[in-house]
Write an enzyme that holds these catalytic residues in place. Structure first.
Site, PDB file in Angstrom:
ATOM      1  N   GLU A   1      25.077  43.939 101.120  1.00  0.00           N
ATOM      2  CA  GLU A   1      23.603  43.867 101.239  1.00  0.00           C
ATOM      3  C   GLU A   1      22.948  42.826 100.337  1.00  0.00           C
ATOM      4  O   GLU A   1      21.990  43.119  99.629  1.00  0.00           O
ATOM      5  CB  GLU A   1      23.001  45.246 100.966  1.00  0.00           C
ATOM      6  CG  GLU A   1      23.550  46.311 101.893  1.00  0.00           C
ATOM      7  CD  GLU A   1      22.954  47.699 101.655  1.00  0.00           C
ATOM      8  OE1 GLU A   1      22.264  47.882 100.640  1.00  0.00           O
ATOM      9  OE2 GLU A   1      23.191  48.584 102.497  1.00  0.00           O
TER      10      GLU A   1
ATOM     11  N   GLU B   1      29.465  51.027 109.349  1.00  0.00           N
ATOM     12  CA  GLU B   1      28.741  52.244 108.946  1.00  0.00           C
ATOM     13  C   GLU B   1      27.973  52.808 110.137  1.00  0.00           C
ATOM     14  O   GLU B   1      26.798  53.171 110.028  1.00  0.00           O
ATOM     15  CB  GLU B   1      27.776  51.928 107.789  1.00  0.00           C
ATOM     16  CG  GLU B   1      28.467  51.272 106.603  1.00  0.00           C
ATOM     17  CD  GLU B   1      27.575  51.091 105.381  1.00  0.00           C
ATOM     18  OE1 GLU B   1      26.481  51.693 105.324  1.00  0.00           O
ATOM     19  OE2 GLU B   1      27.974  50.339 104.480  1.00  0.00           O
TER      20      GLU B   1
HETATM   21  C1  GLA Z   1      24.376  51.558 102.650  1.00  0.00           C
HETATM   22  C2  GLA Z   1      25.667  51.507 101.873  1.00  0.00           C
HETATM   23  C3  GLA Z   1      26.438  52.760 102.045  1.00  0.00           C
HETATM   24  C4  GLA Z   1      25.563  53.986 101.926  1.00  0.00           C
HETATM   25  C5  GLA Z   1      24.433  53.911 102.876  1.00  0.00           C
HETATM   26  C6  GLA Z   1      23.645  55.180 102.774  1.00  0.00           C
HETATM   27  O1  GLA Z   1      24.561  51.349 103.991  1.00  0.00           O
HETATM   28  O2  GLA Z   1      26.472  50.416 102.202  1.00  0.00           O
HETATM   29  O3  GLA Z   1      27.416  52.828 101.066  1.00  0.00           O
HETATM   30  O4  GLA Z   1      25.060  54.094 100.633  1.00  0.00           O
HETATM   31  O5  GLA Z   1      23.684  52.774 102.533  1.00  0.00           O
HETATM   32  O6  GLA Z   1      24.472  56.289 102.709  1.00  0.00           O
END
Ligand code: GLA
Length: 398
Positions: free
Chosen positions: A193, A307
Protein backbone atom coordinates in the site's frame (compact mmCIF):
# COMPACT_ATOMS: atom_id res chain seq x y z
CA UNK A 1 -31.51 -16.24 -12.85
CA UNK A 2 -32.11 -15.64 -9.17
CA UNK A 3 -34.15 -18.84 -8.94
CA UNK A 4 -31.41 -20.82 -10.64
CA UNK A 5 -28.78 -19.57 -8.20
CA UNK A 6 -30.95 -20.13 -5.17
CA UNK A 7 -31.68 -23.64 -6.30
CA UNK A 8 -28.12 -24.53 -7.19
CA UNK A 9 -26.93 -22.92 -3.97
CA UNK A 10 -29.37 -25.07 -2.02
CA UNK A 11 -28.37 -28.29 -3.77
CA UNK A 12 -24.76 -27.38 -3.23
CA UNK A 13 -25.21 -26.92 0.51
CA UNK A 14 -26.57 -30.47 0.65
CA UNK A 15 -23.78 -31.83 -1.53
CA UNK A 16 -21.08 -30.06 0.38
CA UNK A 17 -22.07 -30.97 3.89
CA UNK A 18 -19.37 -33.59 3.77
CA UNK A 19 -16.67 -31.95 1.70
CA UNK A 20 -16.63 -28.68 3.65
CA UNK A 21 -15.79 -30.69 6.71
CA UNK A 22 -12.76 -32.02 5.00
CA UNK A 23 -13.77 -35.25 3.32
CA UNK A 24 -14.00 -34.62 -0.36
CA UNK A 25 -17.28 -35.73 -1.91
CA UNK A 26 -16.95 -37.47 -5.26
CA UNK A 27 -19.58 -35.31 -7.00
CA UNK A 28 -18.26 -31.93 -5.94
CA UNK A 29 -14.79 -30.48 -6.11
CA UNK A 30 -13.44 -28.16 -3.45
CA UNK A 31 -12.01 -24.75 -4.35
CA UNK A 32 -8.43 -25.90 -4.72
CA UNK A 33 -9.51 -28.94 -6.70
CA UNK A 34 -11.64 -26.85 -9.07
CA UNK A 35 -8.68 -24.59 -9.96
CA UNK A 36 -5.87 -27.16 -9.77
CA UNK A 37 -3.31 -26.55 -12.50
CA UNK A 38 -4.59 -23.00 -13.07
CA UNK A 39 -3.65 -21.03 -9.94
CA UNK A 40 -3.33 -21.56 -6.20
CA UNK A 41 -6.31 -20.86 -3.96
CA UNK A 42 -5.54 -19.27 -0.60
CA UNK A 43 -7.08 -18.00 2.60
CA UNK A 44 -5.89 -15.56 5.28
CA UNK A 45 -5.69 -16.52 8.92
CA UNK A 46 -3.15 -16.64 11.75
CA UNK A 47 -4.29 -20.17 12.63
CA UNK A 48 -4.33 -19.43 16.34
CA UNK A 49 -7.86 -20.37 17.30
CA UNK A 50 -9.38 -22.73 14.81
CA UNK A 51 -11.79 -25.45 15.81
CA UNK A 52 -11.97 -28.73 13.92
CA UNK A 53 -14.46 -27.48 11.34
CA UNK A 54 -12.27 -24.51 10.40
CA UNK A 55 -9.14 -26.65 10.27
CA UNK A 56 -10.93 -29.17 8.06
CA UNK A 57 -12.15 -26.38 5.79
CA UNK A 58 -8.64 -24.93 5.46
CA UNK A 59 -7.20 -28.33 4.56
CA UNK A 60 -9.97 -29.20 2.10
CA UNK A 61 -10.42 -25.89 0.32
CA UNK A 62 -7.05 -24.13 0.09
CA UNK A 63 -3.50 -24.61 -1.20
CA UNK A 64 -1.89 -21.74 0.69
CA UNK A 65 -2.34 -19.57 3.78
CA UNK A 66 -1.40 -15.91 4.29
CA UNK A 67 -1.05 -14.88 7.95
CA UNK A 68 -3.73 -12.25 8.49
CA UNK A 69 -1.72 -10.31 11.09
CA UNK A 70 1.12 -12.11 12.85
CA UNK A 71 3.86 -11.28 10.33
CA UNK A 72 3.10 -7.59 10.08
CA UNK A 73 5.95 -5.42 11.43
CA UNK A 74 4.12 -4.47 14.65
CA UNK A 75 3.36 -7.98 15.93
CA UNK A 76 6.53 -9.67 14.68
CA UNK A 77 9.05 -6.93 15.56
CA UNK A 78 7.51 -4.66 18.24
CA UNK A 79 10.75 -3.11 19.45
CA UNK A 80 14.24 -2.95 18.05
CA UNK A 81 15.55 -5.93 19.98
CA UNK A 82 12.36 -8.00 20.20
CA UNK A 83 11.02 -10.39 17.61
CA UNK A 84 7.85 -12.44 18.22
CA UNK A 85 8.07 -15.51 16.03
CA UNK A 86 5.85 -17.76 18.11
CA UNK A 87 2.60 -17.42 16.15
CA UNK A 88 4.27 -17.47 12.75
CA UNK A 89 6.44 -20.46 13.64
CA UNK A 90 3.35 -22.37 14.75
CA UNK A 91 1.37 -21.48 11.62
CA UNK A 92 4.23 -22.40 9.27
CA UNK A 93 4.69 -25.72 11.11
CA UNK A 94 0.96 -26.49 10.90
CA UNK A 95 0.82 -25.65 7.21
CA UNK A 96 3.82 -27.84 6.43
CA UNK A 97 2.37 -30.71 8.43
CA UNK A 98 -0.89 -30.42 6.52
CA UNK A 99 0.53 -29.95 3.03
CA UNK A 100 -0.27 -26.23 2.70
CA UNK A 101 2.04 -23.53 1.40
CA UNK A 102 2.56 -20.17 3.16
CA UNK A 103 2.71 -16.63 1.75
CA UNK A 104 4.51 -13.92 3.78
CA UNK A 105 2.62 -10.68 4.54
CA UNK A 106 4.06 -8.06 4.84
CA UNK A 107 7.67 -6.90 5.15
CA UNK A 108 7.16 -3.14 4.90
CA UNK A 109 4.03 -1.03 5.30
CA UNK A 110 3.04 2.40 6.65
CA UNK A 111 0.40 0.84 8.90
CA UNK A 112 0.79 -1.63 11.79
CA UNK A 113 4.46 -0.64 11.90
CA UNK A 114 5.95 0.43 15.24
CA UNK A 115 7.34 3.95 15.61
CA UNK A 116 10.76 2.68 16.77
CA UNK A 117 11.73 2.07 13.12
CA UNK A 118 11.59 5.83 12.55
CA UNK A 119 12.82 7.31 15.85
CA UNK A 120 16.39 8.57 16.22
CA UNK A 121 16.68 7.21 19.74
CA UNK A 122 14.79 4.20 21.02
CA UNK A 123 14.44 3.06 24.61
CA UNK A 124 16.73 0.20 25.50
CA UNK A 125 13.90 -1.67 27.23
CA UNK A 126 11.45 -3.90 25.40
CA UNK A 127 8.55 -1.54 26.08
CA UNK A 128 8.50 1.12 23.39
CA UNK A 129 5.11 2.66 24.04
CA UNK A 130 4.17 3.67 27.60
CA UNK A 131 1.33 1.47 28.89
CA UNK A 132 -2.12 2.98 28.48
CA UNK A 133 -3.70 4.40 31.64
CA UNK A 134 -7.04 2.74 32.44
CA UNK A 135 -9.75 4.99 31.03
CA UNK A 136 -7.11 7.42 29.81
CA UNK A 137 -7.98 7.29 26.11
CA UNK A 138 -11.28 9.04 25.57
CA UNK A 139 -12.83 9.76 22.20
CA UNK A 140 -13.25 13.49 21.79
CA UNK A 141 -15.88 14.20 19.10
CA UNK A 142 -14.73 17.83 18.86
CA UNK A 143 -11.07 17.06 18.27
CA UNK A 144 -9.90 17.94 14.75
CA UNK A 145 -9.64 14.91 12.47
CA UNK A 146 -5.98 14.20 11.88
CA UNK A 147 -4.60 13.22 8.50
CA UNK A 148 -2.61 9.98 8.27
CA UNK A 149 0.56 12.07 7.93
CA UNK A 150 -0.27 13.95 11.15
CA UNK A 151 -1.11 10.78 13.04
CA UNK A 152 2.18 9.25 11.96
CA UNK A 153 4.16 12.38 12.92
CA UNK A 154 2.53 12.35 16.37
CA UNK A 155 3.51 8.72 16.91
CA UNK A 156 7.23 9.56 16.55
CA UNK A 157 8.81 10.33 19.93
CA UNK A 158 11.77 12.71 19.78
CA UNK A 159 13.86 13.23 16.65
CA UNK A 160 13.21 11.31 13.47
CA UNK A 161 15.87 8.74 12.58
CA UNK A 162 18.29 9.55 9.78
CA UNK A 163 17.71 7.91 6.42
CA UNK A 164 20.80 5.75 6.95
CA UNK A 165 19.63 4.46 10.33
CA UNK A 166 16.08 3.77 9.14
CA UNK A 167 17.32 1.87 6.08
CA UNK A 168 19.70 -0.20 8.22
CA UNK A 169 16.79 -1.15 10.48
CA UNK A 170 14.60 -2.16 7.57
CA UNK A 171 17.44 -4.21 6.05
CA UNK A 172 17.92 -6.06 9.32
CA UNK A 173 14.18 -6.59 9.73
CA UNK A 174 13.76 -8.01 6.21
CA UNK A 175 16.83 -10.22 6.33
CA UNK A 176 15.94 -11.59 9.76
CA UNK A 177 12.31 -12.36 8.96
CA UNK A 178 12.81 -13.67 5.41
CA UNK A 179 15.96 -15.53 6.47
CA UNK A 180 14.17 -17.34 9.29
CA UNK A 181 11.63 -18.86 6.88
CA UNK A 182 13.95 -19.32 3.90
CA UNK A 183 12.70 -22.16 1.71
CA UNK A 184 9.53 -22.53 3.80
CA UNK A 185 7.57 -19.45 2.69
CA UNK A 186 7.10 -19.35 -1.08
CA UNK A 187 6.87 -15.60 -1.49
CA UNK A 188 6.43 -12.23 0.17
CA UNK A 189 4.48 -9.03 -0.05
CA UNK A 190 7.59 -6.87 0.19
CA UNK A 191 5.91 -3.47 0.24
CA UNK A 192 2.22 -2.96 0.99
CA UNK A 193 0.00 0.00 0.00
CA UNK A 194 2.61 2.59 -0.97
CA UNK A 195 0.30 4.64 -3.20
CA UNK A 196 -2.15 7.29 -1.91
CA UNK A 197 -5.83 7.33 -2.81
CA UNK A 198 -7.26 9.99 -5.06
CA UNK A 199 -4.17 10.86 -7.13
CA UNK A 200 -4.53 11.69 -10.84
CA UNK A 201 -2.00 9.08 -11.92
CA UNK A 202 0.57 11.47 -13.34
CA UNK A 203 3.11 10.54 -10.61
CA UNK A 204 3.86 7.42 -8.55
CA UNK A 205 1.75 9.02 -5.83
CA UNK A 206 3.78 7.57 -2.95
CA UNK A 207 2.52 8.34 0.54
CA UNK A 208 4.24 11.31 2.14
CA UNK A 209 4.95 9.84 5.57
CA UNK A 210 6.45 6.66 7.05
CA UNK A 211 9.16 4.95 4.94
CA UNK A 212 8.68 7.34 2.04
CA UNK A 213 9.38 10.40 4.20
CA UNK A 214 12.27 8.94 6.21
CA UNK A 215 14.00 6.93 3.51
CA UNK A 216 12.77 8.25 0.14
CA UNK A 217 11.32 6.45 -2.89
CA UNK A 218 14.37 4.19 -3.32
CA UNK A 219 13.39 2.34 -0.13
CA UNK A 220 11.19 0.07 -2.23
CA UNK A 221 13.95 -1.09 -4.57
CA UNK A 222 16.30 -1.68 -1.65
CA UNK A 223 13.68 -3.72 0.21
CA UNK A 224 13.18 -6.01 -2.80
CA UNK A 225 16.95 -6.51 -3.07
CA UNK A 226 17.31 -7.36 0.64
CA UNK A 227 14.45 -9.86 0.48
CA UNK A 228 16.01 -11.48 -2.58
CA UNK A 229 19.39 -11.75 -0.84
CA UNK A 230 17.73 -13.43 2.14
CA UNK A 231 15.86 -16.00 0.02
CA UNK A 232 16.80 -15.95 -3.68
CA UNK A 233 14.07 -18.45 -4.60
CA UNK A 234 11.17 -16.57 -2.99
CA UNK A 235 8.62 -14.77 -5.19
CA UNK A 236 8.56 -11.06 -4.36
CA UNK A 237 5.44 -8.93 -4.77
CA UNK A 238 4.31 -5.32 -4.57
CA UNK A 239 0.82 -5.41 -2.95
CA UNK A 240 -1.89 -2.71 -2.91
CA UNK A 241 -5.64 -2.03 -2.96
CA UNK A 242 -7.63 -0.28 -5.69
CA UNK A 243 -4.63 -0.35 -8.04
CA UNK A 244 -6.88 -1.72 -10.75
CA UNK A 245 -8.96 1.46 -10.59
CA UNK A 246 -8.48 3.62 -13.68
CA UNK A 247 -6.83 0.84 -15.72
CA UNK A 248 -9.15 1.16 -18.74
CA UNK A 249 -8.50 4.90 -19.01
CA UNK A 250 -4.91 4.62 -17.74
CA UNK A 251 -5.62 7.09 -14.95
CA UNK A 252 -5.65 7.37 -11.17
CA UNK A 253 -4.20 4.78 -8.84
CA UNK A 254 -3.64 2.25 -11.62
CA UNK A 255 -1.57 4.70 -13.68
CA UNK A 256 0.48 5.50 -10.55
CA UNK A 257 1.10 1.81 -9.93
CA UNK A 258 2.38 1.40 -13.50
CA UNK A 259 4.81 4.30 -13.02
CA UNK A 260 6.03 2.83 -9.74
CA UNK A 261 6.47 -0.68 -11.14
CA UNK A 262 8.31 0.55 -14.22
CA UNK A 263 10.73 2.45 -12.00
CA UNK A 264 11.31 -0.57 -9.74
CA UNK A 265 12.08 -2.72 -12.76
CA UNK A 266 14.41 -0.04 -14.16
CA UNK A 267 16.24 0.18 -10.85
CA UNK A 268 16.78 -3.58 -10.87
CA UNK A 269 14.38 -4.50 -8.07
CA UNK A 270 13.97 -8.32 -8.15
CA UNK A 271 10.18 -8.00 -8.22
CA UNK A 272 8.29 -10.99 -9.61
CA UNK A 273 4.66 -9.95 -9.26
CA UNK A 274 1.89 -7.56 -8.32
CA UNK A 275 -0.72 -8.28 -5.68
CA UNK A 276 -4.08 -6.74 -6.47
CA UNK A 277 -5.69 -6.98 -3.04
CA UNK A 278 -9.22 -7.34 -4.38
CA UNK A 279 -11.32 -5.83 -1.59
CA UNK A 280 -14.30 -5.39 -3.87
CA UNK A 281 -18.05 -4.78 -3.80
CA UNK A 282 -21.16 -5.39 -5.90
CA UNK A 283 -20.43 -2.54 -8.33
CA UNK A 284 -16.70 -3.00 -8.78
CA UNK A 285 -15.56 -2.09 -12.29
CA UNK A 286 -14.64 -5.49 -13.72
CA UNK A 287 -13.25 -4.07 -16.97
CA UNK A 288 -10.63 -2.28 -14.87
CA UNK A 289 -9.76 -5.54 -13.11
CA UNK A 290 -9.12 -7.33 -16.40
CA UNK A 291 -7.20 -4.44 -17.96
CA UNK A 292 -5.01 -4.09 -14.86
CA UNK A 293 -4.05 -7.77 -15.06
CA UNK A 294 -3.14 -7.31 -18.74
CA UNK A 295 -1.12 -4.17 -18.03
CA UNK A 296 0.91 -5.80 -15.25
CA UNK A 297 1.50 -8.86 -17.42
CA UNK A 298 2.79 -6.56 -20.19
CA UNK A 299 5.59 -5.53 -17.80
CA UNK A 300 6.62 -9.17 -17.51
CA UNK A 301 5.17 -9.49 -14.00
CA UNK A 302 2.96 -12.19 -12.53
CA UNK A 303 -0.28 -11.20 -10.80
CA UNK A 304 -2.11 -12.52 -7.76
CA UNK A 305 -5.39 -11.51 -6.16
CA UNK A 306 -4.13 -11.39 -2.61
CA UNK A 307 -7.00 -10.34 -0.31
CA UNK A 308 -10.20 -11.15 -2.16
CA UNK A 309 -13.60 -10.34 -0.71
CA UNK A 310 -16.74 -8.91 -2.32
CA UNK A 311 -19.05 -7.17 0.14
CA UNK A 312 -22.72 -8.14 -0.17
CA UNK A 313 -23.67 -4.70 1.10
CA UNK A 314 -22.00 -1.36 1.69
CA UNK A 315 -19.88 0.90 -0.44
CA UNK A 316 -16.58 -0.70 0.44
CA UNK A 317 -13.79 0.04 -1.96
CA UNK A 318 -10.81 -1.37 -0.18
CA UNK A 319 -10.08 0.79 2.82
CA UNK A 320 -11.19 1.21 6.40
CA UNK A 321 -13.90 3.73 7.29
CA UNK A 322 -16.41 2.42 4.80
CA UNK A 323 -20.08 1.68 5.31
CA UNK A 324 -19.99 -1.35 7.55
CA UNK A 325 -23.15 -2.81 6.11
CA UNK A 326 -26.86 -3.07 6.76
CA UNK A 327 -28.21 -5.25 9.57
CA UNK A 328 -30.26 -7.36 7.25
CA UNK A 329 -28.88 -8.03 3.81
CA UNK A 330 -31.55 -8.71 1.13
CA UNK A 331 -31.44 -12.19 -0.44
CA UNK A 332 -30.90 -10.77 -3.92
CA UNK A 333 -27.60 -9.27 -2.80
CA UNK A 334 -26.19 -12.77 -2.34
CA UNK A 335 -27.24 -13.61 -5.89
CA UNK A 336 -25.59 -10.45 -7.22
CA UNK A 337 -22.53 -11.30 -5.14
CA UNK A 338 -22.41 -14.75 -6.76
CA UNK A 339 -22.58 -13.14 -10.21
CA UNK A 340 -19.73 -10.76 -9.39
CA UNK A 341 -17.58 -13.62 -8.04
CA UNK A 342 -18.38 -15.65 -11.18
CA UNK A 343 -17.34 -12.82 -13.51
CA UNK A 344 -14.18 -12.25 -11.50
CA UNK A 345 -13.17 -15.90 -11.70
CA UNK A 346 -13.94 -15.94 -15.43
CA UNK A 347 -11.44 -13.09 -15.76
CA UNK A 348 -8.88 -14.94 -13.62
CA UNK A 349 -9.31 -18.07 -15.74
CA UNK A 350 -8.82 -16.07 -18.97
CA UNK A 351 -5.50 -14.90 -17.53
CA UNK A 352 -4.46 -18.03 -15.69
CA UNK A 353 -1.13 -17.92 -17.52
CA UNK A 354 -0.14 -14.88 -15.43
CA UNK A 355 -2.27 -15.38 -12.32
CA UNK A 356 -0.35 -17.32 -9.69
CA UNK A 357 -2.75 -17.27 -6.77
CA UNK A 358 -6.18 -16.10 -5.64
CA UNK A 359 -6.38 -15.67 -1.86
CA UNK A 360 -9.58 -14.94 0.06
CA UNK A 361 -9.14 -12.54 2.99
CA UNK A 362 -10.62 -14.59 5.82
CA UNK A 363 -12.35 -17.93 6.21
CA UNK A 364 -16.05 -17.19 6.57
CA UNK A 365 -18.44 -14.24 6.94
CA UNK A 366 -17.70 -14.16 10.66
CA UNK A 367 -13.97 -14.74 10.30
CA UNK A 368 -13.47 -11.67 8.13
CA UNK A 369 -12.51 -8.02 8.61
CA UNK A 370 -15.72 -7.30 6.64
CA UNK A 371 -17.91 -8.91 9.29
CA UNK A 372 -21.43 -7.56 8.77
CA UNK A 373 -20.91 -7.21 5.01
CA UNK A 374 -20.86 -10.97 4.31
CA UNK A 375 -18.06 -10.72 1.77
CA UNK A 376 -16.80 -14.32 1.56
CA UNK A 377 -17.91 -17.66 0.09
CA UNK A 378 -18.93 -19.28 3.39
CA UNK A 379 -21.39 -18.04 5.99
CA UNK A 380 -20.61 -17.91 9.70
CA UNK A 381 -21.38 -21.62 10.07
CA UNK A 382 -19.05 -22.44 7.17
CA UNK A 383 -21.97 -23.29 4.91
CA UNK A 384 -21.22 -22.53 1.26
CA UNK A 385 -23.14 -19.54 -0.14
CA UNK A 386 -24.38 -19.10 -3.74
CA UNK A 387 -21.07 -17.36 -4.45
CA UNK A 388 -19.22 -20.56 -3.59
CA UNK A 389 -21.24 -22.47 -6.13
CA UNK A 390 -20.63 -19.84 -8.79
CA UNK A 391 -16.88 -19.92 -8.20
CA UNK A 392 -16.68 -23.72 -8.29
CA UNK A 393 -18.74 -23.84 -11.52
CA UNK A 394 -16.30 -21.42 -13.12
CA UNK A 395 -13.36 -23.62 -12.19
CA UNK A 396 -15.06 -26.78 -13.42
CA UNK A 397 -15.93 -25.21 -16.79
CA UNK A 398 -12.22 -25.12 -17.69
C1 GLA B 1 -4.97 -4.43 4.17
C2 GLA B 1 -3.79 -5.26 4.58
C3 GLA B 1 -4.22 -6.52 5.24
C4 GLA B 1 -5.33 -6.27 6.25
C5 GLA B 1 -6.46 -5.57 5.61
C6 GLA B 1 -7.55 -5.42 6.63
O1 GLA B 1 -5.59 -4.90 3.04
O2 GLA B 1 -2.93 -5.57 3.52
O3 GLA B 1 -3.15 -7.08 5.91
O4 GLA B 1 -4.85 -5.50 7.30
O5 GLA B 1 -5.97 -4.34 5.15
O6 GLA B 1 -7.73 -6.59 7.36
Amino acid sequence: MMKKFLLSGFILIEALAVSVNGQSSSSQKTLKEAFAGKFLIGCADDLTSNNDAYQASIKAQYDIVTPENCMKPQPIHPSENTYNFKTTDAMVDWCEKNGLKVWGHTLAWHSQTPAWFFQAVNPKTEEVQPPRQPGGMRFDPNAPRLTMDEMWARSIKGEMASKKVALKRLEKHIKTVVGRYKGRIIGWDVFNESIVDGGDGTTEGLRTFSWYKVAGPEVLTKAFKWAHQADPKAKLYYNDYNIEQGAVKNKGKHASSMLLLKRLLKEGAPITGVGIQGHWHLDTNLADVEKAIENYASLGLKVSITELDVTATGDNSGAFGVNQGARKIPAENYIKQAEVYKKLFEIFMRHSDVIERVTFWGLSDTRSWRRGQDALLFDGQLNPKPAYNAVIETGMAK
